[in-house]
Scaffold this motif. Sequence first.
Motif, PDB file in Angstrom:
ATOM      1  N   MET B   1       0.861  -1.201   0.000  1.00  0.00           N
ATOM      2  CA  MET B   1       0.000   0.000   0.000  1.00  0.00           C
ATOM      3  C   MET B   1       0.892   1.244   0.000  1.00  0.00           C
ATOM      4  SD  MET B   1      -3.285   0.763   2.437  1.00  0.00           S
ATOM      5  CE  MET B   1      -2.527   0.541   4.027  1.00  0.00           C
ATOM      6  N   LYS B   2       0.608   2.141  -0.935  1.00  0.00           N
ATOM      7  CA  LYS B   2       1.357   3.402  -1.003  1.00  0.00           C
ATOM      8  C   LYS B   2       0.400   4.562  -0.740  1.00  0.00           C
ATOM      9  CE  LYS B   2       4.592   1.770  -4.561  1.00  0.00           C
ATOM     10  NZ  LYS B   2       5.685   1.394  -3.666  1.00  0.00           N
ATOM     11  N   LEU B   3       0.999   5.701  -0.458  1.00  0.00           N
ATOM     12  CA  LEU B   3       0.165   6.860  -0.142  1.00  0.00           C
ATOM     13  C   LEU B   3       0.816   8.140  -0.665  1.00  0.00           C
ATOM     14  CD1 LEU B   3      -1.776   7.429   3.111  1.00  0.00           C
ATOM     15  CD2 LEU B   3      -0.294   9.265   2.329  1.00  0.00           C
ATOM     16  N   ARG B   4      -0.011   9.076  -1.093  1.00  0.00           N
ATOM     17  CA  ARG B   4       0.487  10.384  -1.521  1.00  0.00           C
ATOM     18  C   ARG B   4      -0.495  11.467  -1.059  1.00  0.00           C
ATOM     19  NH1 ARG B   4       3.157  11.986  -6.951  1.00  0.00           N
ATOM     20  NH2 ARG B   4       2.984   9.771  -7.382  1.00  0.00           N
ATOM     21  N   PHE B   5       0.064  12.503  -0.480  1.00  0.00           N
ATOM     22  CA  PHE B   5      -0.769  13.646  -0.104  1.00  0.00           C
ATOM     23  C   PHE B   5      -0.842  14.607  -1.296  1.00  0.00           C
ATOM     24  CE2 PHE B   5       0.910  12.388   4.126  1.00  0.00           C
ATOM     25  CZ  PHE B   5      -0.291  12.174   4.777  1.00  0.00           C
ATOM     26  N   TYR B   6      -2.051  14.949  -1.705  1.00  0.00           N
ATOM     27  CA  TYR B   6      -2.249  15.948  -2.758  1.00  0.00           C
ATOM     28  C   TYR B   6      -2.675  17.298  -2.187  1.00  0.00           C
ATOM     29  CZ  TYR B   6      -1.562  13.029  -6.849  1.00  0.00           C
ATOM     30  OH  TYR B   6      -1.016  12.244  -7.832  1.00  0.00           O
ATOM     31  N   GLY B   7      -3.243  17.288  -0.982  1.00  0.00           N
ATOM     32  CA  GLY B   7      -3.647  18.548  -0.339  1.00  0.00           C
ATOM     33  C   GLY B   7      -3.548  18.360   1.163  1.00  0.00           C
ATOM     34  N   VAL B   8      -2.780  19.217   1.827  1.00  0.00           N
ATOM     35  CA  VAL B   8      -2.530  19.048   3.265  1.00  0.00           C
ATOM     36  C   VAL B   8      -2.981  20.257   4.083  1.00  0.00           C
ATOM     37  CG1 VAL B   8      -0.561  17.537   2.872  1.00  0.00           C
ATOM     38  CG2 VAL B   8      -0.171  20.003   3.088  1.00  0.00           C
TER      39      VAL B   8
END
Lengths: 344, 294
Positions: B1-8
């Motif tokens: 499982m990978k994760l990426r923040f596009y809006g923080v």
Amino acid sequence: MLAPGQTTLNAFLCRVWKMKAARAFILYTVVGVRAANEAVTMEVSIWGTRGSYPVARAEMLRYGGNTTCAAVRVGNTHIVLDAGTGLRGLGDALLSQPEPPRRIVLLITHTHWDHIIGFPFFTPLFEPHTRLEIYGLQRTQASLRTTIANALSDPLLPLGFEDLRADLHFHEINGDGVFALGDDVVVRTAQVNHPYRALGYRLESAQGTLCFIPDTGPFHTVLFGDERVAWNGTPATSRAELSALAQMRSDVLRLAADADWLIYDAQFTEEQYLRFPHWGHSSYSQALEIAEDAAVRHLLFFHHDPHRTDDELDREVAAQQLCTTKLRVHAAHEGMRLSRELPL
Amino acid sequence: MKLRFYGVRGYVPTPDIQYLRYGGNTCCTVIYGDGGELVVLDSGTGFCFFGDDLLAGPHGRGDGELVLLITHTYWDHLLGLPFPGVVHLPGNRLHIYGPDSARGSLEIVYDGLLSPVYSPVYGLAHIGATHSFQAISTKPFAVGGLTIRALPLSRRMNSPIWAYRVEEGAASVVYITDVRYTDEQIWQTAVTFARDASLLIHSAPYTRDEEIEDYGHGRVEDAIDLALTAQVRQLSLFHHAPTRTDDELDALLAHYRADLAQRGVELVLDAATEGPLFDVPASIRHQPSAREVP
């Protein structure tokens, strides 16, 4: 008893003091009056230039990522054009002045999200001394007040007008409005070519004229009204539609006529316009055509596409400037200040 | 499982140079399952950039699918949805889950958001992709190889605020935003929900010292306490205040990391940062059978 030298010194100091007083008096009367005159200039500043949605991206920071907002000050009259996210910075700047303005006029072109999302972040709303006069399009479907109130309140935000300490006054206007703000500014409106209708504004003063049309399509392909346009690739052909478009174009030209500055929708490249004529936005060359026909001095591309980088905008400005000798072409950027002395 | 923040960022986007290292777009986090599953947490303005990145894959050809989990319907978690081109491309399939409010279902809220007075889309009916809305419940469900759990943790006025837990093998992500721990029961429920997660994403715009009134969020200290109590491996502070510069966030992290080191506790503490794609680590004690999730 005073020594002779001291007397001379006192007399000398007294003369100096008188001279200083005289200088101060001259400074006060001549320069002061001049300063007072200078106070009645038209100061235009740009706080948000982006269209559709705000973008926090490094390659777009020079022109800016906040959505549409501009401010105009003539004497003591403070006018804000649109309430995109740029409004947040403007509000903080107004409140940081030694004497923040108590009466602020907000002219809204239309209530699509990118033109109102700065509203709850406008800090003067939380000051009890602020009186905010909000102008926007009259609609049969919902009042301007209800439209703004619904946008701020549960379940979209935990706010209500009762949480705002400012005194709000709503004014519903149409596309043929003329009204004065204070002693120095006359506002005129026109309906422009955008889905669900939108207004363009002209602000006239002895110190300059600004025309603000952040969202409009051109006047040859699609006629926008309250109904959704289902685009099937066929431009408007009926006589009624073509004549309505021609009328709207001539109204826009009259609104912008001879303006010092025209802030105008230039969301699209020419190629994008051909793909999305039903979105109600203009291309760079369409903006230039209107600016030339209206004989404005400065055209400012505005409502930048959220994908348009700073470098692309630089190239578009240079390319469009090559096409005209009649006016100066710019792309509006955050922090830009317009003065009448801007070189032609 | 990978994760990426596009809006923080919380509340409002911050397109200014002092905020771009961590990021200035509003709430959107994307989880990529090992089997190609896409699960998106909230659709703030970060969702627009995620949509752009999808164009290169099957979504650009009208053959993509994604699951969107909505915690609640405030602007900074919602407004990005209608903008990306992939949302208007027929053939793409959007499955949207979230809480209904006393003012109406999630579908009605989105439809109002897109009504012609606010949006040129003229309502949900004109979103080109196939879309379905499902009121979220506490019953776990599967998206490919991912397990999704949801829980109502809090409420602001008529709007319930839900938290999500996404699991795949030894990795698990818990996402809690806009939740204030006003009583012991909410706290205990959150602890149980976040138990042994590998990554806890928690809104924490302010510290206890900074807060002059209740902004409806847990404080930085609450998020750290929750992560420690629930034995979470990594905590990403999220929903950064629009006035919090990158340098301030650096200083804040340094302060709390030093504090954790002094207490001798093991917790990876960072602040959610837009851009990098990273592997969600395995939890410290991966014991699926012993897991208690309400």
